[in-house]
Design an enzyme around this catalytic site. Structure first.
Site, PDB file in Angstrom:
ATOM      1  CB  THR A 156      -1.098   0.045   1.354  1.00  0.00           C
ATOM      2  OG1 THR A 156      -1.703  -1.192   1.122  1.00  0.00           O
ATOM      3  CG2 THR A 156      -1.957   1.018   1.302  1.00  0.00           C
ATOM      4  CG  PHE A 203      -8.424  -4.364  -1.961  1.00  0.00           C
ATOM      5  CD1 PHE A 203      -8.727  -3.185  -1.557  1.00  0.00           C
ATOM      6  CD2 PHE A 203      -8.040  -4.491  -3.422  1.00  0.00           C
ATOM      7  CE1 PHE A 203      -8.531  -2.173  -2.282  1.00  0.00           C
ATOM      8  CE2 PHE A 203      -7.938  -3.299  -4.195  1.00  0.00           C
ATOM      9  CZ  PHE A 203      -8.077  -2.256  -3.543  1.00  0.00           C
ATOM     10  CG  PHE A 239     -16.205  -2.989   7.745  1.00  0.00           C
ATOM     11  CD1 PHE A 239     -14.930  -2.904   8.118  1.00  0.00           C
ATOM     12  CD2 PHE A 239     -16.121  -4.150   7.147  1.00  0.00           C
ATOM     13  CE1 PHE A 239     -13.733  -3.485   8.046  1.00  0.00           C
ATOM     14  CE2 PHE A 239     -15.154  -4.902   6.652  1.00  0.00           C
ATOM     15  CZ  PHE A 239     -13.716  -4.537   6.981  1.00  0.00           C
ATOM     16  CB  CYS A 248      -4.504  -2.232   6.710  1.00  0.00           C
ATOM     17  SG  CYS A 248      -3.678  -3.569   6.052  1.00  0.00           S
ATOM     18  CE  LYS A 296       0.716  -0.350   6.564  1.00  0.00           C
ATOM     19  NZ  LYS A 296       0.455   0.074   5.057  1.00  0.00           N
ATOM     20  CE  LYS A 340      -8.428  -9.171  10.177  1.00  0.00           C
ATOM     21  NZ  LYS A 340      -8.919  -9.045   9.154  1.00  0.00           N
ATOM     22  NE  ARG A 394       1.698  -5.757  11.145  1.00  0.00           N
ATOM     23  CZ  ARG A 394       2.068  -5.918  10.032  1.00  0.00           C
ATOM     24  NH1 ARG A 394       2.890  -5.329   9.409  1.00  0.00           N
ATOM     25  NH2 ARG A 394       1.480  -7.227   9.184  1.00  0.00           N
TER      26      ARG A 394
END
Ligand code: NAD
Length: 436
Positions: free
Chosen positions: A122, A152, A252, A263, A266, A326, A333
């Site tokens: 990314t 993704f 979500f 992800c 950052k 999760k 992280r």
């Protein structure tokens, strides 16, 4: 077709193994000798469901190999993927492109034939231009194109996501680049996975826009959860009620302790920096970052409240179930568990924890937390039990045993995996997130 994957972390290893499974010949390259040594012995450097079997079968079929030598790995490859980390730069939140640039220079110095260089990491808008400049400056005589192809996949469901993606985004305006990328993804094309060709800069921005939008959705429902607690409403019903609207969608929209992981934190920060550089503020994302940051410690305070507040909490014991950001990953992280644990420790609470896969990586991040061998060991003598990550293993705890082992039957369910009525009927003091 031969593919080289530079960087064999979550993205590089999963992508490399999946490409090999499609029938390509893949070499995964990493500068971390211990990672490559482990892979040679069939030991996965990360926890990802199904990855060990996929790697084993493709190594066995002779389609997947590993090396620390970039020169050796890229020899004869038609597509060279860059899948190294792009962490937040210390101090300013910009994406740190040191590793990407380093790999581009190495590719330039070792290119032995024509190839497409593909950025899967990314990276901020304009990085492809810089990679192209680096390759040009290397003086390589070979034809090359630089293409953006963001990834993704979700950790924990990475193989399924890679093999059955919602879409594949390819950013290039170069015919050679387009042709090679069509060949790379031909197996998915036959699967009717949608492929979106865009300009390189557009493709780079799509990845950030996607992550920022998802982070916004999570943060939105988290704020609704806070409001639900104040007005006596139920956030799970609110999620259902709005998620059934096709324009919104149900995903979500699970209230919890805030987003974390490798992800969203950052990438939202990096997007803000890009917006700042181009003098085009993204105020919604600014608010999302702030709200999410403060939420993690607020969740620590929620656990503290269940102990009777900061004063009463001193010297008491909290059991944290789940540490990873999760379930189904060992990735720690930016996990909310770090802030939750720290808030408790700062208040003088003794913290014991258990996570099915994350404890090895968690240990150095939370040295004051006692790591336990199973949930019940953590729960023993605890004044409060907090579910921080919704691992399946915590969905059906033996509640009688919990009650027996804990000093007090107090459960703070930061993932709303238990039924409040049921828990109260069993004699627990229960606090969820946004449930009136
Ligand atoms: P990671 O830290 O797990 O892996 C990166 C690997 O690159 C490491 O093994 C490191 O040793 C290696 N590396 C660094 N410099 C190198 C060099 N010069 N030569 C060879 N190897 C080198 O990172 P990750 O989670 O796989 O993320 C990689 C990129 O993909 C990031 O930009 C990330 O934002 C993006 N991404 C990650 C996810 C995810 O779920 N983890 C999903 C989509 C996109």
């Amino acid at each position: 077709m031969k593919i080289a994957m530079v960087g064999s972390g979550y993205v590089g290893l999963v992508s490399g193994a999946c490409f090999a499974d499609f029938g390509h010949e893949v070499v995964c390259i990493d500068k971390d000798q211990s990672k490559i040594d482990a892979l040679h012995q069939g030991i996965m450097p990360i926890y990802e469901p199904g990855l060990d079997a996929l790697v084993e079968s493709n190594v066995g079929a002779g389609r997947l190999s590993f090396t620390t030598s970039l020169a050796e790995g890229i020899a004869g490859a038609s597509a060279i993927f860059i899948a190294v980390g792009t962490p937040s730069r210390r101090g300013d939140g910009h994406a740190d492109l040191t590793y990407v640039h380093e790999v581009a220079r190495e590719i330039g110095a070792n290119l032995s034939g024509e190839a497409v260089v593909v950025t899967k990491s990314t990276v901020p808008v304009g990085t492809g231009d810089e990679v192209e400049r680096i390759l040009q400056a290397s003086g390589t005589p070979h034809r090359f194109a630089v293409v953006s192809n963001p990834e993704f996949l979700r950790e924990g469901a990475a193989i399924g996501d890679f093999k059955r993606p919602d879409r594949i985004v390819i950013g290039t305006e170069d015919d050679f680049g387009r042709e090679v990328m069509r060949e790379v993804y031909r197996p998915l094309f036959l699967n009717e996975s949608p492929i979106l060709f865009t300009s390189r800069r557009t493709s780079e921005l799509i990845k950030y826009a996607a992550n920022a939008f998802l982070a916004t959705k999570i943060t939105f429902i988290n704020e609704m959860a806070d409001l639900c607690e104040k007005v006596g409403a139920n956030v799970q019903d609110v999620s259902r009620g709005i998620g059934m609207d096709n324009r919104i969608g149900p995903k979500f929209l699970h209230a919890g302790p805030g987003y974390g992981g490798s992800c969203f934190p950052k990438d939202t920060l990096a997007l803000l920096k890009t917006a700042e550089d181009y003098d085009s503020p993204t105020r919604i994302v600014e608010a999302v970052v702030k709200v999410n940051d403060s939420r993690k410690r607020a969740m620590g305070r929620k656990v503290l409240d269940a102990l009777g507040g900061a004063e009463a909490g001193r010297g008491k014991k909290a059991a944290l179930l789940g540490l990873t950001f999760k379930p189904n990953t060992d990735d720690m992280r930016d996990s909310p568990a770090i802030a939750v644990a720290q808030t408790l420790i700062d208040a003088g609470v003794e913290v014991a924890a258990y996570d099915p896969e994350g404890m090895e990586l968690a240990r150095p991040l939370m040295p004051e937390v006692t790591m336990c061998e199973n949930p019940y060991q953590a729960i023993a003598d605890a004044d409060v039990v907090a579910i921080v990550t919704e691992w399946d293993a915590f969905r059906a705890l033996d509640l009688d045993r919990v009650k027996q082992l804990a000093k007090a039957p107090v459960l703070v369910d930061l993932r709303n995996i238990y039924d409040p009525e049921d828990l109260r009927a069993r004699g627990f003091t229960y606090a969820g997130v946004g449930r009136g």
